[in-house]
Write an enzyme that holds these catalytic residues in place. Structure first.
Site, PDB file in Angstrom:
ATOM      1  N   LYS A  37      26.326  23.554  80.200  1.00 27.45           N
ATOM      2  CA  LYS A  37      25.796  24.758  80.881  1.00 27.45           C
ATOM      3  C   LYS A  37      24.281  24.747  80.915  1.00 27.45           C
ATOM      4  O   LYS A  37      23.675  25.146  81.904  1.00 27.45           O
ATOM      5  CB  LYS A  37      26.238  26.025  80.131  1.00 27.45           C
ATOM      6  N   PRO A 210      43.555  24.196  84.249  1.00 24.77           N
ATOM      7  CA  PRO A 210      42.664  24.816  83.250  1.00 24.77           C
ATOM      8  C   PRO A 210      41.582  25.678  83.909  1.00 24.77           C
ATOM      9  O   PRO A 210      41.239  26.748  83.397  1.00 24.77           O
ATOM     10  CB  PRO A 210      42.044  23.619  82.522  1.00 24.77           C
ATOM     11  N   CYS A 401       5.411  16.248  61.221  1.00 30.30           N
ATOM     12  CA  CYS A 401       5.625  17.318  60.238  1.00 30.30           C
ATOM     13  C   CYS A 401       5.987  16.737  58.874  1.00 30.30           C
ATOM     14  O   CYS A 401       5.115  16.166  58.227  1.00 30.30           O
ATOM     15  CB  CYS A 401       6.643  18.330  60.754  1.00 30.30           C
ATOM     16  N   GLN A 405       3.718  14.511  56.197  1.00 32.21           N
ATOM     17  CA  GLN A 405       3.584  14.820  54.771  1.00 32.21           C
ATOM     18  C   GLN A 405       4.003  13.621  53.924  1.00 32.21           C
ATOM     19  O   GLN A 405       3.367  13.301  52.912  1.00 32.21           O
ATOM     20  CB  GLN A 405       4.428  16.057  54.428  1.00 32.21           C
ATOM     21  N   HIS A 527       4.435  19.782  65.840  1.00 30.12           N
ATOM     22  CA  HIS A 527       5.552  19.130  66.542  1.00 30.12           C
ATOM     23  C   HIS A 527       5.161  18.856  68.000  1.00 30.12           C
ATOM     24  O   HIS A 527       5.424  19.700  68.867  1.00 30.12           O
ATOM     25  CB  HIS A 527       6.782  20.034  66.532  1.00 30.12           C
ATOM     26  N   GLU A 529       6.565  16.990  70.047  1.00 33.38           N
ATOM     27  CA  GLU A 529       7.751  16.778  70.880  1.00 33.38           C
ATOM     28  C   GLU A 529       8.160  18.017  71.676  1.00 33.38           C
ATOM     29  O   GLU A 529       8.739  17.916  72.751  1.00 33.38           O
ATOM     30  CB  GLU A 529       8.934  16.274  70.032  1.00 33.38           C
TER      31      GLU A 529
HETATM   32  N1  GLN Z   1       9.587  20.838  54.913  1.00 30.77           N
HETATM   33  C1  GLN Z   1       8.243  20.728  55.361  1.00 30.77           C
HETATM   34  C2  GLN Z   1       7.526  22.065  55.338  1.00 30.77           C
HETATM   35  O1  GLN Z   1       8.140  23.094  55.283  1.00 30.77           O
HETATM   36  C3  GLN Z   1       8.179  20.116  56.740  1.00 30.77           C
HETATM   37  C4  GLN Z   1       8.809  20.939  57.820  1.00 30.77           C
HETATM   38  C5  GLN Z   1       9.114  20.183  59.079  1.00 30.77           C
HETATM   39  O2  GLN Z   1       9.203  18.939  59.088  1.00 30.77           O
HETATM   40  N2  GLN Z   1       9.359  20.877  60.169  1.00 30.77           N
HETATM   41  O3  GLN Z   1       6.316  22.115  55.361  1.00 30.77           O
END
Ligand code: GLN
Length: 555
Positions: A37, A210, A401, A405, A527, A529
């Site tokens: 959808k 269906p 993200c 880290q 992010h 993306e």
């Molecule tokens: N867990 C990590 C944080 O809270 C990274 C979060 C994530 O990758 N979106 O900072």
């Protein structure tokens, strides 16, 4: 639908303000879930947009969670984040990727949010002693939410996709709201029902039953679909279309075939071939304007189908069993691949399965490595091990993200030499909390909707790889996290060669890190993306794929 006796006592209906100019299209689904959808809605929207209309798409999700932010990605796939910080269904990602227009909180509403609003109003005494009921109070709130986007005056057409399948208990109030709106707004509304025409191999036939049943279920709820979009593996011939039309009270030209496609990006053109946009506009009594301007889209498809090169990129995450968990990343790679005239072959690698012994054999031959976002410590050591491999072997790396880290943690452990370095998310007692909880997050007790969410500004350091990628020094990107780079250790990182090159000016938060002595090693706290679209492939992904391409040519 049977209405309760107390409903009949409700004489005063809330008058809803409707914007006469806005047209509303409802998309429901029947027979099974997963018929697409979201893609059909996005494709129709694309065609209408390409004819010159301003269109937006909204998703109504019939679950009790207030938003999908608290859901495990295994449940519904990725949680998509909008500019205004809404945690939403991944279909909103498709809407943005197709339309290249940002969505917002108003574009995704759940049953939980509807009930929360109604219950809060009830506690405030707003219902003046009335019995609060599904009809009219919940349905009024659904109708209000549907019309909110129209009332902004920004959109001529609002497409509302109703999650779930007709016949589900959860969907009933939504279908009832559609029935009421169709009654109240008349020609300003249109209903499209997406169904399945299964092919029975043993009988050698496509079966319409269906679909007939599904339309009957909708009719029992008082909604006559205007258009049927029929998912099928094989082409529908005219006899079959006539049969469906006759049994379901729709025009034969309103029986639209939606045949399985090679790529979701083919669907707008397939829908154009079936004239879905024309049928919709005719029924809404809107002019066709001009033929859809789809040159850029067709150009994109042409490149997608005729790549000149191929690169292999490892996507390292812990939810890889469900590809939808990294939907926006996978799509961003498709856009970036097209921009580089290259096919990006993603190798989905489970971070739990990577250790020091097997890392070389598992990652060997990859032209680039992306470490995905995530929460919690499952698979974390595998991510760190993979990053070490990318760093030491000069393999292009992008950390998103949690991926960024992990790059910080890996660098602290293996370059600076703090063997216990960690994020306090995984090890609250570490002596080297190189990633730590943000000050503003320390007092947060509620889990839902409380992370650092949505768009924030980031200033890029002149001369950095990141600044070159974006071609500017001030950017905005979307976030979803609680932890951050710990500025207490900035000096040691810089001296050892990991540079903080992107900083949020308000909170002094590190948004981008990169390595001095590496061909292409970038970690981003945000992010990227979420902002990649067909029309605007994200520069970071485009440049990352380019780095992979360079690697493939030199190896
Ligand atoms: N867990 C990590 C944080 O809270 C990274 C979060 C994530 O990758 N979106 O900072």
């Amino acid at each position: 639908m049977i209405l309760s006796v107390s409903f009949i006592n409700h004489t005063k209906f809330q008058k809803l303000n409707t914007v006469a100019a806005t047209k509303y299209i409802f998309v429901t689904g029947g027979v099974t879930s997963s018929l697409g959808k979201g893609i059909i809605s996005a494709s129709l929207a694309k065609l209408l947009q390409a004819r010159g209309y301003s269109v937006t798409i909204q998703k109504l999700d019939p679950y009790i969670n207030v938003d999908p932010g608290t859901l495990n990605p295994y449940e519904h796939g990725e949680c998509y984040v909008t500019d205004d910080g809404a945690e939403t269904d991944l279909d909103l990602g498709h809407y943005e990727r197709f339309l290249n227009v940002p969505t917002s909180q108003a574009n995704n509403v759940t049953t939980g949010r509807i009930y929360q609003t109604v219950i809060n109003k009830e506690r405030e005494g707003a219902y003046l002693g009335k019995t609060v009921q599904i009809i009219p109070h919940i349905t009024d709130e659904i109708k209000r939410r549907i019309q909110l986007l129209g009332e902004t005056g920004q959109f001529e057409i609002v497409i509302t996709e109703i999650g779930g399948t007709v016949g589900d208990i959860e969907s009933l109030p939504y279908v009832e709201a559609v029935r009421q709106l169709k009654w109240e707004l008349g020609n300003a509304c249109l209903s499209i029902h997406l169904t399945l025409i299964p092919y029975l191999a043993a009988a050698g036939e496509l079966k319409t039953k269906p679909t007939q049943h599904s339309v009957k279920a909708l009719l029992e709820l008082g909604v006559q679909p205007d258009i049927l979009v029929c998912r099928t593996e094989k082409s529908l011939n005219n006899d079959l279309r006539r049969k469906i039309a006759l049994f379901c009270n729709v025009n034969v030209n309103a029986v639209i075939e939606s045949i399985d496609a090679e790529s979701i990006y083919d669907v707008p053109l397939l829908m154009y071939k079936e004239q879905l946009d024309k049928v919709v506009l005719n029924k809404l009594k809107l002019p066709l304007q001009h033929e859809p301007e789809l040159n850029q889209w067709k150009d994109f498809l042409g490149r997608l189908k005729n790549p000149i090169n191929e690169v292999r990129i490892g996507l390292i995450g812990k939810y890889i069993e469900l590809k939808d968990a990294y939907k926006s990343i996978a799509e961003a790679f498709i856009h970036a691949g097209v921009a580089n005239e290259s096919k990006v072959k993603l190798e989905w690698i489970h971070s739990e399965k990577i250790d020091n012994e097997n890392v070389a054999s598992r990652l060997e031959g990859l032209h680039a490595i992306l470490v995905a976002p995530g929460f919690g410590d499952r698979g974390i050591e595998g991510k760190i091990t993979a990053i070490r491999y990318a760093r030491e072997n000069n393999i292009p790396f992008l950390g998103v993200c949690l991926g960024m880290q992990c790059a910080v943690i890996e660098f602290a452990r293996n370059v600076i030499g703090w063997a216990d370095a960690h994020s306090t998310e995984m090890d609250p007692a570490t002596k080297h909390p190189v990633i730590d909880i943000m000050e503003s997050q320390k007092k947060v007790t509620q889990k839902g909707g409380t992370m650092r969410l949505g768009e924030y500004t980031c200033n890029l350091v002149k001369g950095s790889k990141a600044a070159a990628v974006y071609g500017k020094s001030r950017i905005t990107e979307r976030h979803r996290h609680r932890y951050e780079f710990n500025n207490k250790f900035s000096k040691q990182f810089e001296e050892a060669g990991m540079l903080a090159v992107g900083i949020n000016p308000d909170g002094d938060l590190v948004e981008v890190v990169e390595l001095k002595n590496h061909p292409w090693f970038v970690g981003v706290q945000y992010h990227p993306e979420y902002k990649s679209t067909v029309e605007n492939p994200h520069p970071l992904f485009v440049r990352f794929v380019k780095a992979a391409l360079d690697k493939s040519k030199n190896s």
